[in-house]
Design a protein around this motif. Structure first.
Motif, mmCIF file in Angstrom:
data_model
loop_
_atom_site.group_PDB
_atom_site.id
_atom_site.type_symbol
_atom_site.label_atom_id
_atom_site.label_comp_id
_atom_site.label_asym_id
_atom_site.label_seq_id
_atom_site.Cartn_x
_atom_site.Cartn_y
_atom_site.Cartn_z
ATOM 1 N N ARG A 1 -0.655 2.991 -8.242
ATOM 2 C CA ARG A 1 -0.021 3.980 -7.360
ATOM 3 C C ARG A 1 -0.443 3.773 -5.912
ATOM 4 N N GLU A 2 -1.710 3.466 -5.703
ATOM 5 C CA GLU A 2 -2.256 3.432 -4.349
ATOM 6 C C GLU A 2 -2.016 2.086 -3.658
ATOM 7 N N MET A 3 -2.156 1.001 -4.421
ATOM 8 C CA MET A 3 -2.197 -0.300 -3.755
ATOM 9 C C MET A 3 -1.098 -1.266 -4.143
ATOM 10 N N ILE B 1 -9.799 -4.700 6.805
ATOM 11 C CA ILE B 1 -9.667 -4.888 5.353
ATOM 12 C C ILE B 1 -9.086 -6.257 5.020
ATOM 13 N N VAL C 1 -17.591 -0.041 4.521
ATOM 14 C CA VAL C 1 -16.497 0.775 5.077
ATOM 15 C C VAL C 1 -16.746 2.266 4.899
ATOM 16 N N MET D 1 0.846 -1.183 0.000
ATOM 17 C CA MET D 1 0.000 0.000 0.000
ATOM 18 C C MET D 1 0.890 1.244 0.000
ATOM 19 N N LEU E 1 -11.092 4.676 1.041
ATOM 20 C CA LEU E 1 -11.153 3.448 1.827
ATOM 21 C C LEU E 1 -11.908 2.333 1.097
ATOM 22 N N VAL F 1 -1.290 10.152 5.887
ATOM 23 C CA VAL F 1 -1.883 9.091 6.704
ATOM 24 C C VAL F 1 -0.897 8.602 7.769
ATOM 25 N N TRP G 1 -2.745 -6.671 7.326
ATOM 26 C CA TRP G 1 -3.469 -5.833 8.292
ATOM 27 C C TRP G 1 -4.607 -6.578 8.978
ATOM 28 N N HIS H 1 -1.730 -5.677 -1.173
ATOM 29 C CA HIS H 1 -3.160 -5.788 -1.473
ATOM 30 C C HIS H 1 -3.350 -6.891 -2.525
ATOM 31 N N TYR I 1 -7.956 -0.284 9.467
ATOM 32 C CA TYR I 1 -7.010 -1.113 8.712
ATOM 33 C C TYR I 1 -7.267 -2.602 8.934
ATOM 34 N N PHE J 1 2.489 0.522 6.167
ATOM 35 C CA PHE J 1 1.859 0.727 4.862
ATOM 36 C C PHE J 1 2.696 0.110 3.739
ATOM 37 N N TRP K 1 -9.635 0.506 -1.142
ATOM 38 C CA TRP K 1 -8.777 -0.402 -0.377
ATOM 39 C C TRP K 1 -9.532 -1.675 -0.025
ATOM 40 N N ALA K 2 -10.823 -1.525 0.287
ATOM 41 C CA ALA K 2 -11.596 -2.664 0.760
ATOM 42 C C ALA K 2 -11.929 -3.650 -0.363
#
Lengths: 290, 242
Positions: free
Chosen positions: A217-219, A129, B91, A1, B118, A7, A135, A280, A126, A275, B121-122
């Motif tokens: 980029r995010e995950m 998820i 979420v 992540m 979020l 964050v 996490w 993911h 967190y 993170f 992410w979920a």
């Protein structure tokens, strides 16, 4: 992540702030006048700075008030409630300390518990998820609470703060040990992600898109993981061992300040790893376990 | 409200046939075209060195190694599966992310979204992408603005990706009705869920590629074993001895 600085700062500072507020609420310190003002201001400052940092993570912050509506299902919404409730409930306690009003301590004790509740809701955002196996474990809230309690004990100069700091180290070791096998235990592969395991063993032939996108980029963050082992050692020493040793030296208030600075640096490194090392399952579609 | 409906009588969704999909990306383009028309799906630097953009549907391609058979190429469209047990919905702190009780479609109310990310992410499937220009989350709407749209011709009242697919690899219908065309396809072809262990109970189903069997010898293979005769044959024998 993706380890977004907003964050990391949010969860680390607000965790420390709410931990300290809990100890102030419980009456671990009974300052008065200016000393009380400065201590409460430090607790509120850390907690509020953390909450403000979290709004930088939002794409559309003008709707932020709506985040209070879904407390029945959403941990993020519950966090909004517990954080605001803590800050409001402890305000009269702080004023009582500063101006010597002699308000009953019960309010502070409830506020202190709510402060820990806030840290718990942060962690549950967190831990809930499932798509991030590292996490999705009860050790995640344990780690967040350990940091809050140790940080709070440290800032309020408790004699047993070194014990809690060492406990943080033990929790970190457990989190890493359990977390390293979490993805494999979750049992998801490119085969289950695509269902092509019923045919054979899939591998990526061609990427779905040649340029980057939000998901990657995010995950599917992989940069910097090669330094993970070094960073773990740094986090362990700075967050746990070094401040514990510093607190045992006869340095008085300066010792606490130095230990707090070391601990905060260690907490930030540990949170960065939290993170950066989290993988993911969506990465499976892209051929990356990440 | 981000509580999931107890159960939905109708479960609208897609059935994607991995056997007939050829990976032409027409569904990606049609999806982007239709959904870009209103509020938009923004792109960043689309003609520059480092382009990026928001898409609700992506087509991957995989090579599958199969024991005792030639490897097979499978193109794989990936979009929102409109899960029964959608983790992206529960979420959400604002109630922007929701699942419709009447037909099971999972949607985002962009007016209530704070862009916290979020829900993305979920989701185990990467079905949600943040629109970097608007700061709100985007996802497949199952073309909710087409399927009930009486101003469109009846044959157009299906998702843009389904309407455009040239090989008929995408099917749209009610997966709660066991007699619907899509449910029958799933039953006949062994349609399956992606990552069922994630507990999401997806509505969309994928039909597996048909088994191709062992590789057959090339019809040109006998020509490889040609024996030279005459002068060429003499040369072949002489050169072989040197």
């Amino acid at each position: 992540m993706h380890p977004a600085p907003s964050v990391i700062l949010f969860s680390t500072l607000s965790g420390l702030g709410f931990g300290f507020l809990a100890f102030l609420g419980w009456g671990a310190l009974t300052p008065s006048g200016w000393a009380a003002f400065l201590l409460w201001a430090l607790g509120y400052g850390l907690a509020v700075a953390g909450l403000l940092a979290s709004t930088f993570h939002l794409g559309n912050p003008k709707n932020a008030l709506k985040a209070f509506t879904q407390w029945r299902t959403s941990w993020l919404s519950r966090e909004a409630w517990t954080s605001v409730a803590t800050l409001l409930l402890l305000a009269p306690v702080a004023l009582s300390d500063i101006f010597g009003l002699g308000l009953p301590r019960l309010l502070g004790q409830i506020g202190g518990l709510l402060a820990l509740g806030t840290v718990l809701t942060t962690a549950m955002i967190y831990a809930q998820i499932k798509a991030v196996p590292r996490w999705h474990h009860w050790l995640t809230p344990v780690m967040f609470l350990a940091f809050a309690l140790a940080g709070g004990a440290l800032l309020s100069g408790r004699a047993w703060a070194p014990v809690l700091l060492l406990a943080v180290g033990a929790v970190l070791l457990a989190v890493w040990r359990v977390g390293d096998g979490a993805f494999a235990r979750a049992g998801q592969t490119m085969g289950t992600a695509t269902g092509l395991d019923r045919l054979g063993v899939p591998s990526v032939l061609d990427p779905a898109h040649t340029a980057g996108n939000y998901l990657k980029r995010e995950m599917i963050f992989v940069v910097g993981r090669k330094h993970a082992v070094k960073l773990r050692r740094i986090a362990l020493v700075l967050a746990s061992a070094a401040p514990a040793v510093v607190l045992l030296l006869p340095l008085g208030g300066w010792g606490i300040a130095l230990a707090a600075a070391l601990h905060l640096a260690g907490a930030l490194s540990a949170r960065w790893l939290f993170f950066a090392e989290a993988e993911h399952v969506v990465g499976l579609y892209y051929g990356a376990r990440g | 409200m981000t509580a999931l409906p107890q159960a939905t009588q109708t479960k609208l969704g897609l059935v994607i046939d991995l056997d007939t999909c050829v990976g032409c990306q027409a569904c990606v383009t049609a999806c982007k075209g239709w959904n870009d028309a209103g509020i938009g799906l923004s792109d960043q630097n689309p003609y520059g060195a480092d382009p990026s953009g928001t898409f609700l549907n992506r087509v991957h391609s995989y090579q599958v190694a199969i024991p005792d058979a030639p490897a097979q190429v499978v193109t794989f469209p990936r979009s929102c599966l409109h899960c029964d047990n959608a983790p992206c919905v529960t979420v959400c702190p604002t109630g922007a992310s929701y699942k419709r009780a009447e037909d099971g479609i999972v949607l985002v109310n962009e007016d209530a979204c704070i862009g916290c990310g979020l829900c993305a992410w979920a989701c185990p499937y990467g079905a949600r992408e943040m629109d970097e220009a608007q700061g709100v989350m985007k996802k497949c709407t199952l073309c909710v603005d087409r399927i009930y749209n009486e101003t469109l011709a009846e044959e157009d009242r299906e998702p843009a990706c389904v309407r455009t697919c040239p090989t008929n690899a995408r099917h749209f219908g009610d997966l709660a009705d066991p007699d619907s065309a899509v449910s029958r396809l799933v039953a006949e072809r062994g349609g399956y869920d992606l990552m069922p262990d994630m507990g999401t109970k997806p509505t969309n189903k994928y039909l597996p590629p048909r088994k191709k069997g062992p590789g057959t010898a090339s019809p040109l293979a006998p020509l490889l074993d040609v024996k030279a005769t005459g002068i060429a044959g003499w040369l072949d024998r002489m050169l072989g001895k040197i």
